[in-house]
Structures are given as C-alpha cells and as structure tokens.
Design a protein around this motif. Structure first.
Motif, PDB file in Angstrom:
ATOM      1  N   ASP A   1      39.954  36.436  44.699  1.00 29.46           N
ATOM      2  CA  ASP A   1      38.823  35.652  44.213  1.00 29.46           C
ATOM      3  C   ASP A   1      39.117  35.238  42.770  1.00 29.46           C
ATOM      4  O   ASP A   1      39.739  35.975  42.007  1.00 29.46           O
ATOM      5  CB  ASP A   1      37.551  36.505  44.265  1.00 29.46           C
ATOM      6  CG  ASP A   1      36.303  35.687  44.008  1.00 29.46           C
ATOM      7  OD1 ASP A   1      36.148  35.179  42.880  1.00 29.46           O
ATOM      8  OD2 ASP A   1      35.489  35.547  44.929  1.00 29.46           O
ATOM      9  N   PHE A   2      38.676  34.058  42.400  1.00 29.54           N
ATOM     10  CA  PHE A   2      38.885  33.553  41.042  1.00 29.54           C
ATOM     11  C   PHE A   2      38.375  34.549  40.000  1.00 29.54           C
ATOM     12  O   PHE A   2      39.001  34.737  38.956  1.00 29.54           O
ATOM     13  CB  PHE A   2      38.192  32.200  40.867  1.00 29.54           C
ATOM     14  CG  PHE A   2      38.329  31.649  39.478  1.00 29.54           C
ATOM     15  CD1 PHE A   2      39.513  31.073  39.056  1.00 29.54           C
ATOM     16  CD2 PHE A   2      37.275  31.719  38.580  1.00 29.54           C
ATOM     17  CE1 PHE A   2      39.651  30.568  37.770  1.00 29.54           C
ATOM     18  CE2 PHE A   2      37.403  31.222  37.292  1.00 29.54           C
ATOM     19  CZ  PHE A   2      38.587  30.649  36.888  1.00 29.54           C
ATOM     20  N   LYS A   3      37.250  35.198  40.294  1.00 29.45           N
ATOM     21  CA  LYS A   3      36.678  36.171  39.348  1.00 29.45           C
ATOM     22  C   LYS A   3      37.640  37.313  39.066  1.00 29.45           C
ATOM     23  O   LYS A   3      37.602  37.898  37.991  1.00 29.45           O
ATOM     24  CB  LYS A   3      35.352  36.720  39.883  1.00 29.45           C
ATOM     25  CG  LYS A   3      34.229  35.716  39.883  1.00 29.45           C
ATOM     26  CD  LYS A   3      32.946  36.345  40.363  1.00 29.45           C
ATOM     27  CE  LYS A   3      32.710  35.895  41.778  1.00 29.45           C
ATOM     28  NZ  LYS A   3      31.490  36.383  42.375  1.00 29.45           N
ATOM     29  N   GLU A   4      38.501  37.622  40.016  1.00 28.03           N
ATOM     30  CA  GLU A   4      39.473  38.695  39.816  1.00 28.03           C
ATOM     31  C   GLU A   4      40.641  38.250  38.932  1.00 28.03           C
ATOM     32  O   GLU A   4      41.230  39.064  38.234  1.00 28.03           O
ATOM     33  CB  GLU A   4      40.024  39.170  41.161  1.00 28.03           C
ATOM     34  CG  GLU A   4      38.992  39.814  42.065  1.00 28.03           C
ATOM     35  CD  GLU A   4      39.561  40.101  43.447  1.00 28.03           C
ATOM     36  OE1 GLU A   4      40.779  40.354  43.552  1.00 28.03           O
ATOM     37  OE2 GLU A   4      38.783  40.058  44.411  1.00 28.03           O
ATOM     38  N   THR A   5      40.986  36.973  38.976  1.00 25.89           N
ATOM     39  CA  THR A   5      42.154  36.485  38.235  1.00 25.89           C
ATOM     40  C   THR A   5      41.795  35.895  36.874  1.00 25.89           C
ATOM     41  O   THR A   5      42.659  35.785  36.004  1.00 25.89           O
ATOM     42  CB  THR A   5      42.901  35.421  39.052  1.00 25.89           C
ATOM     43  OG1 THR A   5      42.022  34.324  39.311  1.00 25.89           O
ATOM     44  CG2 THR A   5      43.408  35.985  40.373  1.00 25.89           C
ATOM     45  N   ALA A   6      40.536  35.518  36.685  1.00 27.17           N
ATOM     46  CA  ALA A   6      40.118  34.880  35.430  1.00 27.17           C
ATOM     47  C   ALA A   6      40.421  35.723  34.188  1.00 27.17           C
ATOM     48  O   ALA A   6      40.916  35.176  33.193  1.00 27.17           O
ATOM     49  CB  ALA A   6      38.643  34.501  35.489  1.00 27.17           C
ATOM     50  N   PRO A   7      40.147  37.032  34.187  1.00 26.53           N
ATOM     51  CA  PRO A   7      40.429  37.808  32.966  1.00 26.53           C
ATOM     52  C   PRO A   7      41.905  37.733  32.531  1.00 26.53           C
ATOM     53  O   PRO A   7      42.190  37.621  31.339  1.00 26.53           O
ATOM     54  CB  PRO A   7      40.040  39.234  33.344  1.00 26.53           C
ATOM     55  CG  PRO A   7      39.001  39.063  34.401  1.00 26.53           C
ATOM     56  CD  PRO A   7      39.449  37.859  35.179  1.00 26.53           C
TER      57      PRO A   7
END
Length: 94
Positions: free
Chosen positions: A68-74
């Motif tokens: 998920d994008f939320k997992e890779t954003a950081p």
C-alpha cells in the motif's frame, strides 16, 4: 482562480489556468526558480484513470504483492529529505 505560491510571492491565474501556467513556465528563469520543467504540467492536466486489475490478476499466483502507498510513503519522504539539497539528484532545468 488559482494561486501559485513560492517564497512569499503569489501569482494569481485567471480564465484558462493551463495557458497561463504554460506561458509562465515557458520562461527559463521561472522554470529554474520553481525547479520544474514545463512538461511536468502535462502530468497534472492529464485526466486519466489507471486500472490495475490485470496487474493484480497476473501477480496473484506469483507470490508478489504490491505494498500500500501508505507503507512506502515514509521511505520516500525520508529519501527526499536526505537528498533534497543534493544537486546530483535533481533534474537539470533547461
């Protein structure tokens, strides 16, 4: 009306914003100041919808999954923060 803000300056664009922005970005000095190429505007004006149904179907039996994008954003933000002043990581604005 659209406003472009950078370093305390505000530009107001009326009527057809894409034409105004294209005219603004046609000047090299403005592109260098904003650190953006005029072709980048096309990415924002493209009204496209991308469907990943086929990709998900193809990957189903492979054991590969997309995070998920939320997992890779950081990690992306961390990379940007680490390298944002490294000129070798920037696109040369012509």
């Amino acid at each position: 009306m659209i406003a472009l803000k950078k370093v305390g300056f505000t530009f107001y664009i009326r009527k057809n914003p894409s034409n105004s922005i294209q005219a603004f970005l046609s000047l090299r000095v403005n592109r260098r100041w904003l650190k953006v190429e005029k072709e980048a505007l096309d990415n924002y004006l493209c009204n496209a919808y991308y469907d990943c149904t086929n990709a998900i179907s193809d990957l189903e039996t492979s054991g590969i999954s997309c995070p998920d994008f939320k997992e890779t954003a950081p990690a992306m933000v961390e990379y940007y923060e680490k390298h944002k002043k490294d000129a070798t990581k920037h696109i040369r604005i012509g």
